[in-house]
Scaffold this motif. Structure first.
Motif, PDB file in Angstrom:
ATOM      1  N   VAL A  72       0.765  -1.036  -0.065  1.00 18.41           N
ATOM      2  CA  VAL A  72      -0.095  -0.057   0.065  1.00 18.41           C
ATOM      3  C   VAL A  72       0.955   1.259   0.121  1.00 18.41           C
ATOM      4  CG1 VAL A  72      -1.772   1.220   1.347  1.00 18.41           C
ATOM      5  CG2 VAL A  72      -1.854  -1.240   1.204  1.00 18.41           C
ATOM      6  N   LYS A  73       0.656   2.432  -0.874  1.00 17.89           N
ATOM      7  CA  LYS A  73       1.165   3.462  -0.973  1.00 17.89           C
ATOM      8  C   LYS A  73       0.976   4.300   0.267  1.00 17.89           C
ATOM      9  CE  LYS A  73       1.388   3.467  -5.938  1.00 17.89           C
ATOM     10  NZ  LYS A  73       0.434   2.506  -6.294  1.00 17.89           N
ATOM     11  N   GLU A  74       2.053   4.984   0.798  1.00 19.21           N
ATOM     12  CA  GLU A  74       2.064   5.819   1.826  1.00 19.21           C
ATOM     13  C   GLU A  74       0.914   7.121   1.830  1.00 19.21           C
ATOM     14  OE1 GLU A  74       4.654   6.917   4.550  1.00 19.21           O
ATOM     15  OE2 GLU A  74       6.402   5.707   3.807  1.00 19.21           O
ATOM     16  N   ASN A  75       0.606   7.344   0.646  1.00 23.66           N
ATOM     17  CA  ASN A  75      -0.441   8.586   0.404  1.00 23.66           C
ATOM     18  C   ASN A  75      -1.624   8.144   0.701  1.00 23.66           C
ATOM     19  OD1 ASN A  75      -0.628   7.310  -2.029  1.00 23.66           O
ATOM     20  ND2 ASN A  75      -0.344   9.147  -3.134  1.00 23.66           N
ATOM     21  N   GLN A  76      -1.873   6.779   0.755  1.00 23.38           N
ATOM     22  CA  GLN A  76      -3.243   6.109   0.914  1.00 23.38           C
ATOM     23  C   GLN A  76      -3.274   5.779   2.491  1.00 23.38           C
ATOM     24  OE1 GLN A  76      -2.475   2.688  -2.126  1.00 23.38           O
ATOM     25  NE2 GLN A  76      -4.520   2.752  -2.140  1.00 23.38           N
ATOM     26  N   ILE A  77      -2.472   6.023   3.324  1.00 24.52           N
ATOM     27  CA  ILE A  77      -2.482   5.669   4.689  1.00 24.52           C
ATOM     28  C   ILE A  77      -2.712   6.945   5.631  1.00 24.52           C
ATOM     29  CG2 ILE A  77      -1.276   4.351   6.746  1.00 24.52           C
ATOM     30  CD1 ILE A  77       0.181   2.965   4.475  1.00 24.52           C
ATOM     31  N   PHE A  78      -3.604   7.127   6.358  1.00 25.77           N
ATOM     32  CA  PHE A  78      -3.776   7.940   7.241  1.00 25.77           C
ATOM     33  C   PHE A  78      -3.756   7.625   8.835  1.00 25.77           C
ATOM     34  CE2 PHE A  78      -5.599   8.923   3.205  1.00 25.77           C
ATOM     35  CZ  PHE A  78      -5.262  10.155   2.951  1.00 25.77           C
ATOM     36  N   PHE A  79      -2.750   7.819   9.514  1.00 20.50           N
ATOM     37  CA  PHE A  79      -2.616   7.517  10.873  1.00 20.50           C
ATOM     38  C   PHE A  79      -3.418   8.357  11.686  1.00 20.50           C
ATOM     39  CE2 PHE A  79       0.323   7.091  14.508  1.00 20.50           C
ATOM     40  CZ  PHE A  79      -0.398   6.261  15.433  1.00 20.50           C
ATOM     41  N   VAL A  80      -4.653   7.887  12.116  1.00 20.76           N
ATOM     42  CA  VAL A  80      -5.766   8.788  12.649  1.00 20.76           C
ATOM     43  C   VAL A  80      -5.751   8.539  14.273  1.00 20.76           C
ATOM     44  CG1 VAL A  80      -6.753   9.756  10.553  1.00 20.76           C
ATOM     45  CG2 VAL A  80      -7.404   7.602  11.739  1.00 20.76           C
ATOM     46  N   GLY A  81      -5.805   7.041  14.660  1.00 22.15           N
ATOM     47  CA  GLY A  81      -6.049   6.821  16.005  1.00 22.15           C
ATOM     48  C   GLY A  81      -7.430   6.075  15.906  1.00 22.15           C
ATOM     49  N   ASN A  82      -8.048   5.922  16.959  1.00 24.80           N
ATOM     50  CA  ASN A  82      -9.205   4.855  17.314  1.00 24.80           C
ATOM     51  C   ASN A  82     -10.303   5.675  17.531  1.00 24.80           C
ATOM     52  OD1 ASN A  82     -10.733   2.815  18.244  1.00 24.80           O
ATOM     53  ND2 ASN A  82      -8.974   1.725  19.278  1.00 24.80           N
ATOM     54  N   THR A  83     -11.427   5.581  16.726  1.00 24.01           N
ATOM     55  CA  THR A  83     -12.646   6.103  16.874  1.00 24.01           C
ATOM     56  C   THR A  83     -13.596   5.520  18.031  1.00 24.01           C
ATOM     57  OG1 THR A  83     -13.945   4.900  15.488  1.00 24.01           O
ATOM     58  CG2 THR A  83     -13.056   6.831  14.573  1.00 24.01           C
ATOM     59  N   MET A  84     -13.088   4.291  18.392  1.00 26.81           N
ATOM     60  CA  MET A  84     -13.752   3.727  19.706  1.00 26.81           C
ATOM     61  C   MET A  84     -13.634   4.463  20.689  1.00 26.81           C
ATOM     62  SD  MET A  84     -15.656   1.092  19.910  1.00 26.81           S
ATOM     63  CE  MET A  84     -15.546  -0.732  20.555  1.00 26.81           C
ATOM     64  N   ILE A  85     -12.464   4.780  20.858  1.00 25.79           N
ATOM     65  CA  ILE A  85     -11.962   5.808  22.028  1.00 25.79           C
ATOM     66  C   ILE A  85     -12.392   7.222  22.049  1.00 25.79           C
ATOM     67  CG2 ILE A  85      -9.884   6.446  23.342  1.00 25.79           C
ATOM     68  CD1 ILE A  85     -10.456   3.089  22.927  1.00 25.79           C
ATOM     69  N   ASP A  86     -12.575   7.712  20.742  1.00 25.89           N
ATOM     70  CA  ASP A  86     -13.603   8.788  20.761  1.00 25.89           C
ATOM     71  C   ASP A  86     -14.809   8.684  21.597  1.00 25.89           C
ATOM     72  OD1 ASP A  86     -11.577   9.420  18.915  1.00 25.89           O
ATOM     73  OD2 ASP A  86     -12.853  10.491  17.456  1.00 25.89           O
TER      74      ASP A  86
ATOM     75  N   SER B 281      -1.453   1.418  32.517  1.00 25.95           N
ATOM     76  CA  SER B 281      -1.578   1.907  31.035  1.00 25.95           C
ATOM     77  C   SER B 281      -0.630   2.983  30.684  1.00 25.95           C
ATOM     78  CB  SER B 281      -3.225   2.265  31.021  1.00 25.95           C
ATOM     79  OG  SER B 281      -3.245   2.444  29.355  1.00 25.95           O
ATOM     80  N   GLN B 282      -0.120   3.037  29.696  1.00 28.59           N
ATOM     81  CA  GLN B 282       0.632   4.205  29.274  1.00 28.59           C
ATOM     82  C   GLN B 282      -0.035   4.977  27.944  1.00 28.59           C
ATOM     83  OE1 GLN B 282       5.084   3.251  28.402  1.00 28.59           O
ATOM     84  NE2 GLN B 282       4.330   1.275  29.223  1.00 28.59           N
ATOM     85  N   GLU B 283       0.169   6.022  27.679  1.00 30.10           N
ATOM     86  CA  GLU B 283      -0.338   6.869  26.510  1.00 30.10           C
ATOM     87  C   GLU B 283      -0.194   6.054  25.228  1.00 30.10           C
ATOM     88  OE1 GLU B 283       0.143  10.826  24.360  1.00 30.10           O
ATOM     89  OE2 GLU B 283       0.421  11.120  26.678  1.00 30.10           O
ATOM     90  N   ILE B 284      -1.416   6.018  24.655  1.00 27.76           N
ATOM     91  CA  ILE B 284      -1.258   4.993  23.283  1.00 27.76           C
ATOM     92  C   ILE B 284      -1.371   6.054  22.230  1.00 27.76           C
ATOM     93  CG2 ILE B 284      -2.439   3.533  21.704  1.00 27.76           C
ATOM     94  CD1 ILE B 284      -3.205   1.965  24.331  1.00 27.76           C
ATOM     95  N   PRO B 285      -0.538   6.424  21.094  1.00 26.62           N
ATOM     96  CA  PRO B 285      -0.388   7.656  20.330  1.00 26.62           C
ATOM     97  C   PRO B 285      -1.848   7.782  19.718  1.00 26.62           C
ATOM     98  CG  PRO B 285       1.542   6.133  20.208  1.00 26.62           C
ATOM     99  CD  PRO B 285       0.773   5.352  21.166  1.00 26.62           C
ATOM    100  N   LEU B 286      -2.293   8.970  19.766  1.00 32.73           N
ATOM    101  CA  LEU B 286      -3.410   9.513  18.975  1.00 32.73           C
ATOM    102  C   LEU B 286      -4.716   8.701  19.510  1.00 32.73           C
ATOM    103  CD1 LEU B 286      -2.040   9.652  15.010  1.00 32.73           C
ATOM    104  CD2 LEU B 286      -2.079  11.360  16.870  1.00 32.73           C
ATOM    105  N   TRP B 287      -4.602   8.093  20.818  1.00 32.19           N
ATOM    106  CA  TRP B 287      -6.084   7.390  21.139  1.00 32.19           C
ATOM    107  C   TRP B 287      -6.469   8.695  22.117  1.00 32.19           C
ATOM    108  CZ3 TRP B 287      -6.385   1.505  21.944  1.00 32.19           C
ATOM    109  CH2 TRP B 287      -6.028   0.886  21.036  1.00 32.19           C
ATOM    110  N   ASP B 288      -6.910   9.707  21.531  1.00 32.38           N
ATOM    111  CA  ASP B 288      -7.038  10.997  22.316  1.00 32.38           C
ATOM    112  C   ASP B 288      -8.378  11.445  22.332  1.00 32.38           C
ATOM    113  OD1 ASP B 288      -6.840  11.753  19.847  1.00 32.38           O
ATOM    114  OD2 ASP B 288      -5.103  13.027  19.784  1.00 32.38           O
ATOM    115  N   GLY B 289      -9.181  10.928  21.557  1.00 37.15           N
ATOM    116  CA  GLY B 289     -10.663  11.496  21.342  1.00 37.15           C
ATOM    117  C   GLY B 289     -10.899  12.212  20.257  1.00 37.15           C
ATOM    118  N   LYS B 290      -9.853  12.528  19.291  1.00 38.47           N
ATOM    119  CA  LYS B 290      -9.780  13.418  18.009  1.00 38.47           C
ATOM    120  C   LYS B 290      -9.576  12.599  16.817  1.00 38.47           C
ATOM    121  CE  LYS B 290      -7.887  17.208  21.050  1.00 38.47           C
ATOM    122  NZ  LYS B 290      -6.561  17.776  21.421  1.00 38.47           N
TER     123      LYS B 290
END
Length: 363
Positions: free
Chosen positions: A165-179, A341-350
C-alpha cells in the motif's frame, strides 16, 4: 456535493461510526460540501439497539436497514452484497466508508468497488495472523480492495506498507472507539446488577466470552470457568452472557456461588462495570482497547491479538486458550503487580476529526 455512505453491521460498529457522523455534521455546518447516508446491514440482530441506543450515541437512526441477519457466513455475505448493491445503485456515493472487520465490512467493500465507488476502511491494517478467525479473512479481503486506510497504530501502518500500500493512501488517525469512550464516560450508568449484587469498586471481575473456540467447545468452556473460579479469591465474577452461551452453561451444569450470569448490557452500563472493576477477563478485541484506556487490568483468553498496542502500552495480557495458563495471571493480579496503562499515540478522542479533515482534502 461529496456523498459518503457509512456502513455498520453490528453494535460495536455504531460506537466506531458515531464520532465520524458528529464530525461530518460539524463539517456540513461549517459549509463543507459533504453529506452522509448511514446504512445498517442488519448483520447482527440486537434487541438492545432501540431508539434509546441511537439517542445515547447522539446519532440518527440509519437511513436504511438491509435486514441481512442469520444464515451461514457465505449466505450472509451473499445477502448483504445483493441488498447493498440495490441500495448503492439507488443512492450513489462518492465514497463508501466501512469500519472494523465484520462480514458487512468485506461484503460492502466488494460491492462498492464493483460499482466503481472508492472505499475507505476505518481500522485498516489490523492483523491477528490467525486465518481460523472469520474476522481476519474479512480484514485481508477488505484491505486488498481499499483506496484509503484510516489506521489505529504504527503496527497497522507497517502491515499495509509491507503489503504494497502506498504511503499517500494511509492516514494514521487513532481509534474512533476511544473517541466514543471518552465522550460517553461521564454518561456511564450503573446497571441493575450493581445494586442487586451489592458490588463495590475494584472488588469484582467482569468476564465476557463469545468466540466459538472458547464457548462452543463444552469441556474447554467448563475448564476455563472452573479455573477462573478456583483462582479468583472471593471476587464476584459478573458475566454478561449471550443467550446461546447461557444455554451451553446450563447444559454443562456450571454453577458457582460467585459466578453471576446476567443478560447483555447496554454500552453505558457495561462500561460502567468495566471502569469500576478490579479486572476484565475477555476474548474480545474491542474490550481490550477500552480497558487499557480506563487503566483496568485485562486478561485476554486468546492465543493472538490484532491489537498489540494494548499489550505494549495498555493493560492487556495475552493469557492464551489453555485453561492452565490462567492461574499465574490471576496470581499476578492479586499480588498487585499488574502493569499500568501508558499513553497510546493518537487515542485521544480526536480521531474522527482527523478522518473528516482527510476526507475533505481528498474529496
Amino acid at each position: 456535493m461529496y456523498h459518503i455512505t457509512i456502513i455498520a453491521g453490528a453494535r460495536p460498529n455504531f460506537m466506531k461510526i458515531a464520532p465520524i457522523i458528529h464530525e461530518i455534521e460539524n463539517a456540513m455546518k461549517e459549509g463543507n460540501a459533504i453529506d452522509y447516508r448511514l446504512v445498517h446491514t442488519g448483520q447482527h440482530y440486537d434487541k438492545n439497539m432501540s431508539g434509546d441506543f441511537f439517542e445515547q450515541l447522539q446519532i440518527p437512526e440509519p437511513h436504511a436497514n438491509l435486514e441481512c441477519s442469520g444464515g451461514s457466513q457465505a449466505e450472509q455475505t451473499a445477502n448483504i452484497m445483493i441488498s447493498f448493491e440495490k441500495e448503492l445503485l439507488a443512492n450513489p456515493a462518492n465514497l463508501v466508508l466501512v469500519v472494523g472487520d465484520v462480514t458487512s465490512t468485506m461484503a460492502c467493500a466488494l460491492v462498492a468497488q464493483k460499482l466503481h465507488t472508492k472505499v475507505a476502511h476505518v481500522e485498516g491494517g489490523i492483523r491477528s495472523n490467525d486465518w481460523t478467525m472469520p474476522e481476519e479473512i474479512n480484514r485481508l479481503v477488505t484491505d486488498s480492495i481499499t483506496n484509503y486506510f484510516f489506521t489505529t497504530s504504527e503496527t497497522a501502518n507497517n502491515y499495509l506498507k509491507e503489503s504494497g500500500v502506498k504511503e499517500n493512501q494511509i492516514f494514521f488517525v487513532g481509534n474512533t472507539m476511544i473517541d466514543t469512550l471518552l465522550k460517553q464516560m461521564p454518561n456511564f450508568k450503573a446497571p441493575q446488577v450493581w445494586e442487586e449484587l451489592a458490588l463495590k469498586e475494584k472488588e469484582y471481575i467482569v468476564m465476557t466470552l463469545h468466540r466459538p473456540a472458547n464457548v462452543d467447545e463444552e469441556n474447554q468452556l467448563k475448564d476455563m470457568i472452573n479455573e477462573i473460579m478456583e483462582h479468583s479469591g472471593n471476587m464476584p465474577i459478573v458475566f454478561p452472557v449471550h443467550p446461546r452461551t447461557a444455554k451451553i452453561l446450563e447444559n454443562l451444569d456450571i454453577k458457582h456461588s460467585r459466578l453471576h450470569t446476567v443478560s447483555p448490557l447496554s454500552y453505558l452500563e457495561f462500561n460502567y462495570l468495566v471502569k469500576h472493576a478490579n479486572a476484565v477477563i475477555t476474548d474480545s478485541g474491542g474490550i481490550t482497547e477500552e480497558a487499557s484506556i480506563m487503566n483496568v487490568p485485562c486478561l485476554t483468553l486468546r492465543d493472538n491479538t490484532e491489537r498489540p498496542e494494548t499489550i505494549i502500552l495498555g493493560t492487556n495480557e495475552l493469557v492464551g486458550t489453555n485453561p492452565k495458563n490462567i492461574k499465574p495471571f490471576l496470581d499476578k493480579l492479586f499480588a498487585g503487580n499488574w502493569k499500568q496503562s501508558q499513553e497510546i499515540p493518537l487515542w485521544d478522542g480526536k480521531t474522527a476529526k482527523r478522518i473528516i479533515e482527510a476526507i475533505i482534502k481528498f474529496s
